[in-house]
Design an enzyme around this catalytic site. Structure first.
Site, mmCIF file in Angstrom:
data_model
loop_
_atom_site.group_PDB
_atom_site.id
_atom_site.type_symbol
_atom_site.label_atom_id
_atom_site.label_comp_id
_atom_site.label_asym_id
_atom_site.label_seq_id
_atom_site.Cartn_x
_atom_site.Cartn_y
_atom_site.Cartn_z
ATOM 1 N N CYS A 122 0.970 -1.310 -0.076
ATOM 2 C CA CYS A 122 -0.026 0.044 -0.160
ATOM 3 C C CYS A 122 1.022 1.081 0.026
ATOM 4 C CB CYS A 122 -0.858 0.209 1.125
ATOM 5 S SG CYS A 122 -2.110 -0.868 1.095
ATOM 6 N N ARG A 149 -4.136 1.139 -2.710
ATOM 7 C CA ARG A 149 -4.277 -0.064 -1.836
ATOM 8 C C ARG A 149 -3.888 -1.296 -2.682
ATOM 9 N NH1 ARG A 149 -9.917 -2.638 0.170
ATOM 10 N NH2 ARG A 149 -8.734 -3.983 1.910
HETATM 11 N N1 ASN Z 1 -2.454 -3.500 2.874
HETATM 12 C C1 ASN Z 1 -2.796 -2.459 3.532
HETATM 13 O O1 ASN Z 1 -1.602 -1.858 3.829
HETATM 14 C C2 ASN Z 1 -3.758 -1.897 4.385
HETATM 15 C C3 ASN Z 1 -4.897 -3.149 4.669
HETATM 16 N N2 ASN Z 1 -4.479 -3.991 5.789
HETATM 17 C C4 ASN Z 1 -5.764 -3.582 3.783
HETATM 18 O O2 ASN Z 1 -5.799 -4.606 3.453
HETATM 19 O O3 ASN Z 1 -6.318 -2.707 2.902
#
Ligand code: ASN
Length: 305
Positions: A31, A79
């Protein structure tokens, strides 16, 4: 502390389309976030500039792009969906949308925190990172040590126009901090999102938080052993083993397929063996089965792999 590169051996596979044999790999806990705060100018041109800087982090998050703007304050996120792929797009908001968060992180104790706030807070997503919001509402800026995970995040409070940013204990997730020539603060996962706009920038120190209200950084991670010149506890192999196993197991928290990247060395082999042994007990196994995908990177004519 555990060598964080060990833990990085756990990889997340591209989440879309869902569970099919792994063919492509994205690096773990990705992300990309970019926050630009306190800009003197909030014209369309500035917004477009922030968006184009944020897009430079697209390789960190292929699944979604989001932007929040309130006057001269911008919070952008690219994301890579890991937890709750269908509902966890960012920015994340509180109920009346007065508090906003962008995060790159995996919060391993998010279910526990959710339970704690179930009566007080209405969660609108399944994102592990949403727990940052009720924690902030309850404890102000003094909650970062309640997060068990790896993270970097920026939170903006529209009610008093303050913001805070924090980075995990040892800096597993990257973060940079810069100042624009108009006095704005730029905070980004990678330098490439801010270096052209900030005459001065630096690493966001691990284990620290930045508070606009206090006007600076402060350490939130202060374990007792920081002060020890010689470790006070003797080496105990079984304690180390248990801690290592726990560290690997909690990183199996994912709603998307995953695998292990083998370096060929001892560390990643250990991660793979602990993962293989404990996979069957995890939520991930219910969705993706107990077959463990592994990857290696080889070079032509290099005979090690
Ligand atoms: N992946 C990330 O950094 C953010 C969060 N854990 C998500 O799944 O969207």
């Amino acid at each position: 502390p555990l060598n964080t590169s060990i833990i990085h051996s756990l990889l997340l596979l591209q989440p879309h389309p869902p569970p099919k044999p792994a063919s492509s790999v994205a690096a773990s806990t990705m992300c990309g976030i970019l926050a630009v705060l306190g800009c003197a100018d909030w014209s369309q041109a500035k917004r477009a500039r922030v968006l184009s800087c944020s897009r430079r982090l697209k390789h960190r998050g292929p699944d979604w792009s989001g932007l929040f703007q309130c006057e001269g304050n911008f919070l952008a996120q690219q994301r890579l969906s890991v937890v709750s792929p269908l509902s966890g797009d960012q920015p994340l908001y509180n109920e009346d949308r007065t508090v906003v968060v962008v995060a790159n992180g995996e919060i391993y104790n998010h279910k526990k925190i959710r339970k704690q706030f179930a009566a007080k807070h209405t969660f609108t997503t399944g994102s592990d990172c949403e727990v940052i919001i009720p924690l902030y509402e309850e404890y102000g800026e003094n909650f970062v040590n309640m997060l068990d995970g790896v993270f970097s995040f920026v939170l903006y409070d529209t009610r008093n126009k303050t913001y805070m940013a924090a980075r995990d204990a040892v800096g597993v997730n990257p973060l940079y901090f810069g100042r624009g020539s108009d006095g704005s603060v730029w905070i980004a996962s990678e330098m490439k999102a801010l270096h052209e706009d900030c005459p001065k920038f630096e690493l966001f120190p691990p284990g620290n938080l930045y508070s606009s209200a206090a006007g600076g950084f402060r350490r939130w991670y202060n374990p007792q052993w920081f002060a020890e010149h010689v470790p006070a506890t003797a080496y105990q192999p079984l304690v180390l083993r248990e801690a290592f196993e726990k560290a690997v197991i909690k990183r199996l928290m994912t709603d998307v397929p995953f695998g292990v990247l083998l370096s060929g060395g001892l560390d990643s082999s250990l991660v793979a063996s602990v993962t293989k042994r404990h996979l069957i007990e995890t939520e991930a196994a219910k969705k993706f089965g107990t077959e463990l995908h592994s990857f290696v990177v080889g070079l032509e004519r290099a005979h090690l792999i």
